[in-house]
Design an enzyme around this catalytic site. Structure first.
Site, PDB file in Angstrom:
ATOM      1  N   ASP A   1       2.979   6.621   9.053  1.00  0.00           N
ATOM      2  CA  ASP A   1       2.857   5.583   8.031  1.00  0.00           C
ATOM      3  C   ASP A   1       1.809   4.545   8.383  1.00  0.00           C
ATOM      4  O   ASP A   1       2.143   3.486   8.891  1.00  0.00           O
ATOM      5  CB  ASP A   1       4.236   4.896   7.862  1.00  0.00           C
ATOM      6  CG  ASP A   1       4.296   4.038   6.619  1.00  0.00           C
ATOM      7  OD1 ASP A   1       3.391   4.143   5.777  1.00  0.00           O
ATOM      8  OD2 ASP A   1       5.277   3.277   6.488  1.00  0.00           O
TER       9      ASP A   1
ATOM     10  N   GLU B   1      -1.128  -3.583   6.013  1.00  0.00           N
ATOM     11  CA  GLU B   1       0.309  -3.756   6.218  1.00  0.00           C
ATOM     12  C   GLU B   1       0.708  -3.831   7.699  1.00  0.00           C
ATOM     13  O   GLU B   1       1.329  -4.790   8.131  1.00  0.00           O
ATOM     14  CB  GLU B   1       1.040  -2.603   5.528  1.00  0.00           C
ATOM     15  CG  GLU B   1       2.528  -2.645   5.751  1.00  0.00           C
ATOM     16  CD  GLU B   1       3.244  -1.469   5.112  1.00  0.00           C
ATOM     17  OE1 GLU B   1       2.622  -0.709   4.356  1.00  0.00           O
ATOM     18  OE2 GLU B   1       4.452  -1.324   5.387  1.00  0.00           O
TER      19      GLU B   1
ATOM     20  N   GLU C   1      12.532   7.311   0.833  1.00  0.00           N
ATOM     21  CA  GLU C   1      13.038   5.973   1.127  1.00  0.00           C
ATOM     22  C   GLU C   1      14.002   5.493   0.041  1.00  0.00           C
ATOM     23  O   GLU C   1      13.929   4.347  -0.395  1.00  0.00           O
ATOM     24  CB  GLU C   1      11.874   4.977   1.288  1.00  0.00           C
ATOM     25  CG  GLU C   1      10.914   5.378   2.380  1.00  0.00           C
ATOM     26  CD  GLU C   1       9.830   4.345   2.684  1.00  0.00           C
ATOM     27  OE1 GLU C   1       9.489   4.202   3.848  1.00  0.00           O
ATOM     28  OE2 GLU C   1       9.337   3.707   1.736  1.00  0.00           O
TER      29      GLU C   1
HETATM   30  C1  BDP Z   1       5.643   1.817   3.741  1.00  0.00           C
HETATM   31  C2  BDP Z   1       5.848   0.448   3.180  1.00  0.00           C
HETATM   32  C3  BDP Z   1       6.744   0.429   1.984  1.00  0.00           C
HETATM   33  C4  BDP Z   1       6.229   1.432   0.975  1.00  0.00           C
HETATM   34  C5  BDP Z   1       6.112   2.787   1.619  1.00  0.00           C
HETATM   35  C6  BDP Z   1       5.423   3.791   0.718  1.00  0.00           C
HETATM   36  O1  BDP Z   1       6.403  -0.346   4.188  1.00  0.00           O
HETATM   37  O2  BDP Z   1       6.739  -0.876   1.465  1.00  0.00           O
HETATM   38  O3  BDP Z   1       7.071   1.487  -0.114  1.00  0.00           O
HETATM   39  O4  BDP Z   1       5.321   2.732   2.774  1.00  0.00           O
HETATM   40  O5  BDP Z   1       4.248   4.054   0.972  1.00  0.00           O
HETATM   41  O6  BDP Z   1       4.545   1.742   4.586  1.00  0.00           O
HETATM   42  O7  BDP Z   1       6.034   4.301  -0.208  1.00  0.00           O
END
Ligand code: BDP
Length: 704
Positions: A359, A387, A280
């Site tokens: 996720d 989340e 990301e």
């Molecule tokens: C996602 C979240 C993000 C996190 C990412 C992670 O939305 O904020 O940074 O995972 O786990 O679920 O690195």
């Protein structure tokens, strides 16, 4: 009560409860205030005073008869010349022997002794005065918590206020809440906390902040908790002024060795690093065409001389497919990246794997990566912070979801290979392994923003110690400790909580779709239309004839082939794929019949109405506890349950209308599209307000 004591209230037992024979004194075999055994002595004193109103004195030596003795087995041996522990103890394990007022609580180490003290107090607080004699050992050595706290005091995906650790770019000056948090965590046998966000700021390891986090480590230490840090892979460039962060560059290696040395100079028992790299947008070894193993081993070698470990996250999926590439599938990424590297990671590297391949969704299959790293230590990553699961505004008791993953049999080499036995290290005979949960507590008195959500944190610790523990029994222990021993309270909270994850799944994403939350920003509330239009790879492939992502080998993205043959064959075939994961693996018509004989579309409709109805019932169930729960917590929970009841209707209507529109298939029961009581936001006028362009526009009603 404001909830701050969580499950460690030590409330007096209800009137009419007999008082057992209690120890007349406490012997804590280490008198140094920073030692967990000293903490255990203080905790026993506090607990017994709270529950029974009897203040015992604490000593470091004395007679064991009618005392509660707490210490390590070797401390006991030294003082009394014998070792009463009959079973083998491994690291962090303990022995508990209660014979009326003579109590022995002996740990393999000091941390274990503290865990034993909490166990004894938990029995007393629940009115359990049995004589017992047993040893208990952890399922795995890594029982960690991750906090996604930023140095500025904000928390990524935090739903309970600002950070307890940081403020204004520094470590907070007042660490009272950190100490209270450490106490809660040690009572559920968590042994390390990574205090900063996985999307790490390079300033975390500047000289001032290392000294700052050392203060946090000092606060953790008496509770047997070690401190870990997340790192920014590009720190050598951003902070160290090097021209590269290539993991094989000798200056970069020297840089990280020096940083690590500096950390251990301040924190001799530092746990290790957590690394989110090439994920990301975060920097990582792939930037220099190095492997993820090169990246992980860089830190492993810096930490190795000090006994530290690297938790390297498998959440790597930077290379999203070119647009229009229908074979692309983010779910494939982890195995594609990591499986070829199996065997190349140093011994003190643990690959930290989210429970499912995407996720933290409401339903996912177990990540196939658990089956693909027989020569590497692994840990499972869970999320206590809800989340995608209602952000603590919805009651969702998570252990039943977690168990679908941990109890799943991957059938590696056609042999029993439960995920839980992989991550504990047992299945592949790995020395390290365990779990990490993203928790994200904040300064709110309730810690997570909601009283009832705390059962997830409590249960995480209990499960990390023993993954075979019963989710419902854990919940009942938590309820008695949190709300008292009234049977109606325990039964009602049990019923609500056990029904909560199925309800949330019913009114959000069904049959193995994604959760269907807004995916672009908030991850809260329904937004099914965004899913297939984002680059995030959380696709459902919904069109006007069918839905679901074909992940088979024969006609789809090939994901099902990442599992060992028996499991791969099960998921490859529509007939043998369980209904609850049907749309994860297959693209089917809305009229496809499920094993329940319903069509997919009718299942969507029915599930959404059922789920929302269940959420309505939670309100009445909770209301029935008025007077049985203190007013402050009663009102707070009632507010949240009322919100959930309303929001579940928003969910229901948004999702059923969406699928009704795309499929054009009516609801057999004639409910969809009829909202006799609904007033559209667009038709309302509020005096004193002015129109405002909502950002993001998806969050606005009637967005096109
Ligand atoms: C996602 C979240 C993000 C996190 C990412 C992670 O939305 O904020 O940074 O995972 O786990 O679920 O690195």
């Amino acid at each position: 009560e404001n909830g701050r004591q969580a499950w460690l209230r030590y409330a007096p037992l209800p009137r009419g409860h007999s008082t057992p024979t209690l120890p007349s004194t406490i012997l804590a075999l280490n008198s140094s205030a920073s030692s967990p055994v000293y903490t255990a002595g203080q905790e026993l004193q506090k607990g017994i005073q709270g529950i029974f109103g009897k203040r015992l004195s604490v000593h470091a030596t004395g007679k064991q008869a009618s005392s509660a003795v707490v210490g390590t087995a070797s401390q006991f041996q030294k003082l009394f010349g014998s070792n009463p522990v009959k079973d083998e103890l491994i690291e962090d394990g303990f022995w508990l022997n209660v014979k009326g007022g003579t109590v022995q609580i002996l740990g393999q180490n000091e941390r274990g002794a503290l865990y034993g003290a909490f166990e004894y107090l938990s029995m007393l607080a629940q009115g359990n005065f049995s004589n017992v004699e047993y040893a208990t050992n952890p399922a795995a050595p890594i029982r960690w918590v991750n906090s996604w706290d930023n140095m500025d005091g904000s928390i990524e995906r935090g739903f309970a206020g600002k950070s307890v650790f940081f403020a204004g770019g520094h470590v907070a000056s007042n660490l009272t809440r950190v100490s209270e948090y450490a106490r809660l965590l040690s009572s559920i046998r968590i042994n390390a906390v990574v205090v900063n966000n996985v999307n790490a700021n390079f300033t975390t390891v500047n000289a001032e902040n290392i000294a700052g986090v050392a203060r946090i480590a000092d606060v953790f230490r008496p509770y047997g908790i070690q401190l870990g840090l997340s790192l920014d892979f590009a720190t050598p460039m951003k902070l160290g002024n090097l021209s590269t962060y290539d993991p094989l560059d000798s200056e970069v290696i020297a840089y990280w060795n020096a940083v690590t040395q500096q950390i251990y100079d301040h924190i001799f028992d530092f746990a290790g690093y957590l690394v989110k790299a090439d994920s990301e947008g975060t920097p990582g070894p792939l930037v220099y065409n190095r492997t993820l193993a090169d990246g992980a081993n860089l830190f492993a070698r810096a930490l190795q001389p000090f006994g530290g470990i690297v938790m390297y996250r498998a959440f790597v999926y930077n290379q999203l497919p070119d647009e229009g590439d229908w074979k692309a599938d983010r779910a494939n990424a982890a195995v594609d990246y990591f499986q070829p590297l199996d065997g190349q990671f140093d011994d003190n590297v643990i690959i930290q794997i989210k429970y499912g391949p995407i996720d933290f969704q409401v339903r996912e299959p177990a990540s196939p990566l658990f089956a693909n790293l027989p020569n590497t230590s692994t840990a499972i990553e869970l999320q206590v912070a809800q989340e995608y699961l209602g952000q603590q505004c919805h009651l969702v008791y998570l252990p039943p979801l977690w168990r679908t993953i941990l109890d799943f049999d991957l059938r590696v080499d056609n042999q029993s290979s439960l995920v839980r036995n992989v991550v504990t290290g047992e299945r592949f005979k790995r020395p390290l392994g365990g779990s990490a949960a993203v928790v994200n507590v904040g300064l709110n008195d309730t810690w997570l923003g909601s009283h009832l959500a705390m059962s997830n944190l409590y249960a995480y610790g209990r499960l990390a110690w023993d993954w075979t523990s019963d989710s419902e029994e854990i919940l009942q222990d938590w309820t008695r400790l949190t709300f008292g021993l009234d049977k109606t309270v325990v039964d009602t909270i049990t019923q609500m909580s056990m029904a909560s994850w199925p309800a949330y799944e019913n009114y959000s994403g069904n049959l193995g779709e994604q959760t269907l939350t807004d995916i672009l920003y908030t991850h809260f509330g329904p937004n099914p239309q965004t899913l297939d239009n984002t680059p995030w790879g959380q696709w459902t492939r919904a069109d006007h004839t069918g839905i679901g992502m074909d992940r088979t080998v024969s006609t789809g993205t090939g994901f099902s082939g990442q599992y060992p043959p028996e499991v791969a064959a099960m998921y490859e075939d529509v007939e043998t794929t369980p209904d609850d994961l049907l749309l994860w693996f297959h693209h089917v018509n809305y009229t496809q019949k499920l094993k329940s004989a319903k069509t997919v579309i009718q299942h969507f409709y029915d599930a959404h109405y059922e789920g929302a109805e269940t959420a309505q019932r939670f309100v009445q169930m909770w209301q029935s506890l008025k007077g049985k729960v203190d007013d402050e917590r009663f009102e707070d929970v009632l507010f949240r349950q009322s919100f959930q009841a309303g929001h579940s209707i928003v969910w229901r209507d948004a999702v059923v209308n969406f699928y009704n529109n795309v499929s054009g298939i009516p609801d057999d029961a004639g409910r969809v599209g009829h909202h006799p009581f609904r007033i559209e936001g667009e038709n309302m006028v509020l005096s004193g307000y002015r129109p405002y362009a909502v950002t993001p526009f998806e969050a606005a009603s009637n967005a096109t």
